[in-house]
Design an enzyme around this catalytic site. Structure first.
Site, PDB file in Angstrom:
ATOM      1  N   HIS A   1       0.883  -1.166   0.000  1.00 26.11           N
ATOM      2  CA  HIS A   1       0.000   0.000   0.000  1.00 26.11           C
ATOM      3  C   HIS A   1       0.924   1.220   0.000  1.00 26.11           C
ATOM      4  O   HIS A   1       2.014   1.167   0.585  1.00 26.11           O
ATOM      5  CB  HIS A   1      -0.835   0.123   1.274  1.00 26.11           C
TER       6      HIS A   1
ATOM      7  N   ASP B   1       2.394   2.028   3.351  1.00 25.58           N
ATOM      8  CA  ASP B   1       3.330   1.060   3.957  1.00 25.58           C
ATOM      9  C   ASP B   1       4.765   1.510   3.705  1.00 25.58           C
ATOM     10  O   ASP B   1       5.681   1.145   4.431  1.00 25.58           O
ATOM     11  CB  ASP B   1       3.242  -0.331   3.297  1.00 25.58           C
TER      12      ASP B   1
ATOM     13  N   GLU C   1     -10.607  -7.243  -4.348  1.00 26.35           N
ATOM     14  CA  GLU C   1     -10.394  -8.264  -3.314  1.00 26.35           C
ATOM     15  C   GLU C   1     -11.634  -8.304  -2.433  1.00 26.35           C
ATOM     16  O   GLU C   1     -11.844  -7.406  -1.609  1.00 26.35           O
ATOM     17  CB  GLU C   1      -9.146  -7.907  -2.484  1.00 26.35           C
TER      18      GLU C   1
ATOM     19  N   GLU D   1      -8.796 -13.793  -1.141  1.00 30.23           N
ATOM     20  CA  GLU D   1      -8.077 -14.074   0.106  1.00 30.23           C
ATOM     21  C   GLU D   1      -8.804 -15.179   0.873  1.00 30.23           C
ATOM     22  O   GLU D   1     -10.017 -15.113   1.095  1.00 30.23           O
ATOM     23  CB  GLU D   1      -7.979 -12.809   0.969  1.00 30.23           C
TER      24      GLU D   1
ATOM     25  N   HIS E   1     -10.833 -14.082   3.909  1.00 32.26           N
ATOM     26  CA  HIS E   1     -12.050 -13.317   3.580  1.00 32.26           C
ATOM     27  C   HIS E   1     -13.156 -14.250   3.098  1.00 32.26           C
ATOM     28  O   HIS E   1     -14.333 -14.042   3.403  1.00 32.26           O
ATOM     29  CB  HIS E   1     -11.751 -12.273   2.509  1.00 32.26           C
TER      30      HIS E   1
ATOM     31  N   ASP F   1      -4.542 -13.995  -2.099  1.00 36.30           N
ATOM     32  CA  ASP F   1      -3.901 -13.663  -0.825  1.00 36.30           C
ATOM     33  C   ASP F   1      -3.883 -14.941   0.001  1.00 36.30           C
ATOM     34  O   ASP F   1      -4.912 -15.390   0.535  1.00 36.30           O
ATOM     35  CB  ASP F   1      -4.636 -12.514  -0.117  1.00 36.30           C
TER      36      ASP F   1
ATOM     37  N   ASP G   1     -10.704 -11.329  11.090  1.00 39.97           N
ATOM     38  CA  ASP G   1      -9.677 -11.557  10.078  1.00 39.97           C
ATOM     39  C   ASP G   1      -8.330 -11.723  10.779  1.00 39.97           C
ATOM     40  O   ASP G   1      -7.739 -10.744  11.221  1.00 39.97           O
ATOM     41  CB  ASP G   1      -9.683 -10.292   9.199  1.00 39.97           C
TER      42      ASP G   1
ATOM     43  N   ASP H   1      -0.500 -12.542   2.576  1.00 38.61           N
ATOM     44  CA  ASP H   1      -1.105 -11.478   3.382  1.00 38.61           C
ATOM     45  C   ASP H   1      -1.312 -12.068   4.777  1.00 38.61           C
ATOM     46  O   ASP H   1      -2.422 -12.390   5.189  1.00 38.61           O
ATOM     47  CB  ASP H   1      -2.429 -11.039   2.748  1.00 38.61           C
TER      48      ASP H   1
HETATM   49  C1  XLS Z   1      -7.400  -6.495   4.675  1.00 34.63           C
HETATM   50  C2  XLS Z   1      -6.969  -6.767   3.313  1.00 34.63           C
HETATM   51  C3  XLS Z   1      -5.881  -5.854   2.778  1.00 34.63           C
HETATM   52  C4  XLS Z   1      -5.766  -5.981   1.299  1.00 34.63           C
HETATM   53  C5  XLS Z   1      -5.013  -4.870   0.640  1.00 34.63           C
HETATM   54  O1  XLS Z   1      -8.144  -7.252   5.277  1.00 34.63           O
HETATM   55  O2  XLS Z   1      -6.588  -8.116   3.265  1.00 34.63           O
HETATM   56  O3  XLS Z   1      -4.680  -6.090   3.415  1.00 34.63           O
HETATM   57  O4  XLS Z   1      -5.170  -7.191   0.920  1.00 34.63           O
HETATM   58  O5  XLS Z   1      -5.539  -3.645   0.935  1.00 34.63           O
HETATM   59 CA    CA Z   2      -5.692  -9.264   1.631  1.00 36.93          CA
HETATM   60 CA    CA Z   3      -7.279 -10.338   5.653  1.00 35.52          CA
END
Ligand code: XLS
Ligand code: CA
Ligand code: CA
Length: 440
Positions: free
Chosen positions: A103, A106, A234, A270, A273, A298, A309, A340
Site C-alpha cells: 500500500h 506502507d 479483493e 483471500e 475473507h 492472498d 480476520d 497477506d
Molecule cells: C485487509 C486486506 C488488505 C488488502 C489490501 O483485510 O486483506 O490487506 O489485501 O488492501
Molecule cells: Ca488481503
Molecule cells: Ca485479511
C-alpha cells in the site's frame, strides 16, 4: 549495506525429513511439476504491510507491539522507510521470493500534505527500483490504503464527501504510477470501508455508482500511463465495516459486470475473507475460476473459531491442495500468491518472520504436489464428469445445448412417468481418495 537478518542464511531446500527449521521441507523451486518448475507455479509475494510494518499491536496491548520493526532507525522516519526497503530485499532474497505487494502508506510515513507524501513516495520508490537492479524481484501488485486515515471513515469511492473522493482518486493515481514504476503485474482495490454501518444514512445506489466511477477513472488513467496488467477487486464481507459492498466473489463479479468493468478487472481472492463470508476458500476460488476471473490470491488462513480476520500463515495442507487444484485448472494466475499473513503477537523475533514464510511456502508447495497428484490420479475428476452423463445424449444433450423447450422437457417427464433416482454422490468415497493422496 550491513546485513539485517544476521545469522539467517539463504533458505535452501533440504527435503521432507530434514530437521533444520531454516530450510524448506517441500518447496524445491526447480522441481518440475506438470511440466513447470515449482517457482513458476508458485509466484510467492511478500506483503510489505505485515512483514515490514506490523509489530503485533492489538487493542488490548494499548497500541504497543511486541515486534521491533524499526530496523535500527527512528520510528516513523524516512530513514526507517529506507531500512524497511533494505530489510525487505534481504528477506526476499534469502527466501527466494520474487514479488512484493504494497500500500502507498506502507512505504513511507504519511505527511499532513499529500504533496509531501507523494514526494516521499517518489524518493523511496527510486531507492526500491535501485534495489531491484540485478535481482528478479518485482512488484506483484500495488494499492492505495483508503481505509486507515480518518478521512476515509465513510469509505473512499463510497464516501459522502466529494473532497474525500478526490483524495482517494489522488492516492490511486499515485499508487498506479508507483505500481507501473516498480513493474507491477496488478493493481488491487480492497474496499476496506466501502460499505456501511447503517442503511438509515446510506444511499446504497449512489455509493455503488460512485465506486464504479472511481474504478473507471483508475482504468482510464492506468491504461494511459502504460499499465497493461489486471486490476483486481479483493472481496471481503465485513470488518472493518458491518457490511462491505465487495462481500464475496459472486457479489464482486456481479458488480463488475453491472458496471462494465469485467474486461479490466479480475479478483484477488483471500482465504481468510472467503471464510468470513461463510464460504470455503475453494468456493470463492471456484466461483472466480468458472467466471474467468481468478487473477491473484492472498494466501493466508483464518481461524474458524474466531469471527474476524486473523491473517495467519497458511498451514492447512488440505486447503492449499484445493486452492492449487483450482489454480491448476485455471491454467495459472495472472497475479501470484501473496502472503497477506502476519506472525502471531508472541512470535516477535526476526527468526519468526522467516518461520512464517517457510511454513507458508512449504504448505503451498505441498498443496501444489498434492493437487497435481489428484489430477494425475484422475478418479475425482472422472467421477465428477460421469455424474452429469445424462446430459450427454437424448433430451439431456438438447438441454445442455440450449435447444430443449419447457414443453419438451415436460413431455419427456410425462413419458418417463417417474424418474430414476440420480446416481449416488459418493462423497465419502471421494473424500477417501483425497486422504489417500494427501497421506498415502
Ligand atoms: C485487509 C486486506 C488488505 C488488502 C489490501 O483485510 O486483506 O490487506 O489485501 O488492501
Ligand atoms: Ca488481503
Ligand atoms: Ca485479511
Amino acid at each position: 549495506m550491513a546485513e539485517i537478518f544476521t545469522g539467517i542464511p539463504k533458505i535452501a531446500y533440504e527435503g521432507a525429513g530434514g530437521k533444520n527449521p531454516l530450510a524448506f521441507k517441500f518447496y524445491d523451486p526447480e522441481r518440475v511439476v506438470l511440466g513447470k518448475p515449482m517457482r513458476e507455479h508458485l509466484p510467492f509475494a511478500m506483503a510489505w504491510w505485515h512483514n515490514l510494518c506490523n509489530t503485533g499491536k492489538d487493542i488490548f496491548g494499548m497500541g504497543v507491539g511486541t515486534a521491533d520493526k524499526t530496523f535500527g532507525a527512528e520510528d516513523g522516519s524516512m530513514e526507517q522507510a529506507r531500512r524497511k526497503v533494505d530489510a525487505g530485499f534481504e528477506f526476499m532474497q534469502k527466501l527466494g521470493i520474487r514479488y512484493f505487494c504494497f500500500h502507498d502508506v506502507d512505504l513511507v510515513p504519511e505527511a499532513d500534505d499529500i504533496n509531501e507524501t507523494n514526494r516521499r513516495l517518489d524518493e523511496i520508490t527510486d531507492y526500491m527500483l535501485e534495489k531491484t537492479k540485478g535481482t528478479q524481484i518485482r512488484c506483484l501488485w500495488g494499492t492505495a490504503n483508503m481505509f486507515s486515515n480518518p478521512r476515509f471513515m465513510n469509505g473512499a469511492g463510497s464516501s459522502n464527501s466529494a473532497e474525500v473522493f478526490c483524495f482517494a482518486a489522488a492516492q490511486i493515481k499515485k499508487a498506479l504510477e508507483l505500481t507501473v514504476k516498480l513493474g507491477g503485474r496488478g493493481y488491487v482495490f480492497w474496499g476496506g470501508r466501502e460499505g456501511y454501518e447503517t442503511l438509515l444514512n446510506t444511499d446504497m445506489k449512489f455509493e455503488l455508482d460512485n465506486i464504479a466511477r472511481l474504478m473507471k477513472m483508475a482504468v482510464a488513467y492506468g491504461r494511459s500511463i502504460g499499465f497493461t496488467g489486471d486490476f483486481y477487486i479483493e472481496p471481503k464481507p465485513k470488518e472493518p465495516m458491518k457490511h462491505q459492498y465487495d462481500y464475496d466473489a459472486s457479489t464482486a463479479i456481479g458488480f463488475l459486470r453491472a458496471y462494465g468493468l469485467d474486461k479490466d478487472f479480475k479478483l484477488n481472492i483471500e482465504a481468510n475473507h472467503a471464510t468470513l463470508a461463510g464460504h470455503s476458500f475453494q468456493h470463492d476460488l471456484r466461483v472466480s475460476r468458472i467466471n474467468g476471473m481468478l487473477g491473484s490470491i492472498d494466501a493466508n488462513q483464518g481461524d474458524l473459531l474466531l469471527g474476524w480476520d486473523t491473517d495467519e500463515f497458511p498451514f492447512d495442507v488440505y486447503e492449499a491442495t484445493m486452492c492449487m487444484y483450482e489454480v491448476l485448472q485455471a491454467g495459472g494466475l495472472s497475479g501470484g500468491l501473496n502472503f497477506d499473513a502476519k506472525n502471531r503477537r508472541p512470535s516477535y523475533t526476526h527468526e519468526d518472520m522467516f518461520y512464517g514464510f517457510i511454513l507458508g511456502m512449504d504448505t503451498f508447495a505441498l498443496g501444489l504436489l498434492k493437487a497435481a497428484a489428484l489430477m494425475e490420479d484422475g478418479r475425482v475428476d472422472a467421477f465428477r464428469k460421469e455424474r452429469y452423463a445424462s446430459y450427454g445424449s437424448g433430451i439431456g444433450a438438447r438441454i445442455a445445448n440450449g435447444e430443449a423447450t419447457l414443453a419438451e422437457c415436460a413431455a419427456k417427464a410425462a413419458e418417463t412417468k417417474k424418474p430414476a433416482l440420480p446416481g449416488s454422490g459418493r462423497q465419502e468415497y471421494l473424500e477417501s481418495i483425497v486422504n489417500g493422496i494427501l497421506f498415502g
